[in-house]
Design a protein around this motif. Structure first.
Motif, PDB file in Angstrom:
ATOM      1  N   GLN A  12       0.851  -1.185   0.000  1.00  0.00           N
ATOM      2  CA  GLN A  12       0.000   0.000   0.000  1.00  0.00           C
ATOM      3  C   GLN A  12       0.889   1.237   0.000  1.00  0.00           C
ATOM      4  O   GLN A  12       1.637   1.476   0.945  1.00  0.00           O
ATOM      5  N   ARG A  13       0.804   2.012  -1.092  1.00  0.00           N
ATOM      6  CA  ARG A  13       1.555   3.253  -1.163  1.00  0.00           C
ATOM      7  C   ARG A  13       0.818   4.340  -0.384  1.00  0.00           C
ATOM      8  O   ARG A  13      -0.381   4.238  -0.111  1.00  0.00           O
ATOM      9  N   ARG A  14       1.547   5.400  -0.037  1.00  0.00           N
ATOM     10  CA  ARG A  14       0.951   6.438   0.806  1.00  0.00           C
ATOM     11  C   ARG A  14      -0.086   7.272   0.066  1.00  0.00           C
ATOM     12  O   ARG A  14      -0.893   7.963   0.687  1.00  0.00           O
ATOM     13  N   ASP A  15      -0.085   7.217  -1.277  1.00  0.00           N
ATOM     14  CA  ASP A  15      -1.115   7.921  -2.038  1.00  0.00           C
ATOM     15  C   ASP A  15      -2.382   7.091  -2.191  1.00  0.00           C
ATOM     16  O   ASP A  15      -3.328   7.501  -2.876  1.00  0.00           O
ATOM     17  N   GLY A  16      -2.421   5.921  -1.551  1.00  0.00           N
ATOM     18  CA  GLY A  16      -3.598   5.063  -1.607  1.00  0.00           C
ATOM     19  C   GLY A  16      -3.514   3.954  -2.638  1.00  0.00           C
ATOM     20  O   GLY A  16      -4.380   3.067  -2.661  1.00  0.00           O
ATOM     21  N   THR A  17      -2.509   3.983  -3.517  1.00  0.00           N
ATOM     22  CA  THR A  17      -2.350   2.920  -4.512  1.00  0.00           C
ATOM     23  C   THR A  17      -2.050   1.589  -3.822  1.00  0.00           C
ATOM     24  O   THR A  17      -1.212   1.526  -2.925  1.00  0.00           O
ATOM     25  N   GLU A  91       9.913   7.236  -0.670  1.00  0.00           N
ATOM     26  CA  GLU A  91       9.111   7.501   0.516  1.00  0.00           C
ATOM     27  C   GLU A  91       8.673   6.156   1.092  1.00  0.00           C
ATOM     28  O   GLU A  91       8.681   5.146   0.390  1.00  0.00           O
ATOM     29  N   PHE A  93       6.361   3.055   2.458  1.00  0.00           N
ATOM     30  CA  PHE A  93       5.110   2.439   2.042  1.00  0.00           C
ATOM     31  C   PHE A  93       4.747   1.374   3.065  1.00  0.00           C
ATOM     32  O   PHE A  93       5.514   1.090   3.997  1.00  0.00           O
ATOM     33  N   LYS A 106       5.148  -0.161   8.245  1.00  0.00           N
ATOM     34  CA  LYS A 106       5.648   0.951   7.432  1.00  0.00           C
ATOM     35  C   LYS A 106       7.119   0.706   7.162  1.00  0.00           C
ATOM     36  O   LYS A 106       7.916   0.599   8.093  1.00  0.00           O
TER      37      LYS A 106
END
Length: 279
Positions: A12-17, A91, A93, A106
């Protein structure tokens, strides 16, 4: 437990992807999070013994190994580029094991190689070292989410009783806050957000009688104000209120287990505690 994902490991990426590794053609061989990386400090107290002075949790490394099979040489390169994108560590994830979908780590990835199996269209035993610098897994849900065991938000093993704990209260001057984490929630490390709305004409005091700590905001608050204490930082209507004459500049931590809380100086109020839990 029902799930919309094909595989067990989710990125899960921090942009929601979200990347379901199985669906992306990445076959996970192993994902084995170790225990927390406890670092102990000792002091020699005599010829035949020592005393434990301090214990810290440092970053831990989580090994992830997988195979990637492509359709041809061109697809092999496209798959390699996709893997590099998924695990890009400009960044942090999150990685989630769908066996325990209520926890996530994380992480950032150390550099890794993408070894080819001979001249076949397959990357074999790609080994990535995922560094969890927080040192612990965290709950995917916060205390704002419903406490259900069928929605992948909370699960057995988290130390949460079947009698649903409360984190929002109305006109209740004394109540209990449960911290089921394996660590205390310290205001300068993993801050809990307290949100208060109500009347406090002579100021507001928030006490944790379990830890013996007390925070006091000296100024009057009305029902139109929103007061927040985010760890060490008090805020009123979105503005930081850090001046010497505004509060006693104290803070509130939360011990492992039950915390007996007390609100002083408030009427007609609601108060809410927002946090994740750590394992």
């Amino acid at each position: 437990m029902p799930t919309k994902y094909q595989g067990e490991i989710i990125i899960q990426r921090r942009d929601g992807t979200i990347y379901d590794l199985e669906k992306e053609g990445i076959k996970v061989i192993n994902f084995d999070p170790p225990s927390a990386n406890f670092q102990h400090t000792y002091n020699q107290i005599g010829k035949f013994g020592a005393e434990l002075v301090d214990t810290q949790i440092q970053q831990m490394s989580i090994p992830l190994t997988f195979d990637v099979t492509a359709r041809d040489n061109y697809d092999y390169e496209l798959q390699r580029l996709k893997v590099l994108r998924i695990f890009s560590s400009t960044e942090p994830f999150y990685v989630i094991n769908m066996r325990t979908p209520f926890l996530r780590w994380k992480v950032v990835a150390d550099s890794f190689t993408y070894p080819r199996l001979g001249n076949f269209w397959k990357a074999k035993n790609v080994a990535i070292n995922l560094v969890c610098y927080d040192g612990l897994a965290e709950s995917t849900a916060t205390t704002l989410d419903p406490f259900t065991f069928d929605g992948d938000t909370y699960g057995i093993g988290m130390g949460i009783p079947f009698d649903t704990p409360q984190y929002s209260f109305t006109n209740q001057a004394q109540f209990n806050i449960l911290n089921p984490s394996i660590i205390p929630l310290l205001s300068n490390e993993r801050p809990v957000t307290i949100t208060f709305k109500g009347d406090a004409p002579s100021g507001l005091t928030i006490k944790n009688n379990t830890t013996g700590q007390s925070f006091t905001y000296f100024k009057a608050l009305s029902s139109t104000d929103e007061f927040k204490l985010i760890g060490l930082v008090p805020m009123v209507n979105g503005v930081q209120r850090l001046g010497n004459g505004l509060s006693n500049r104290e803070f509130v931590d939360y011990a492992i287990g039950n915390n007996n809380m007390e609100i002083v100086g408030a009427t007609n109020f609601t108060i809410q505690f927002t946090t994740r839990f750590y394992y």
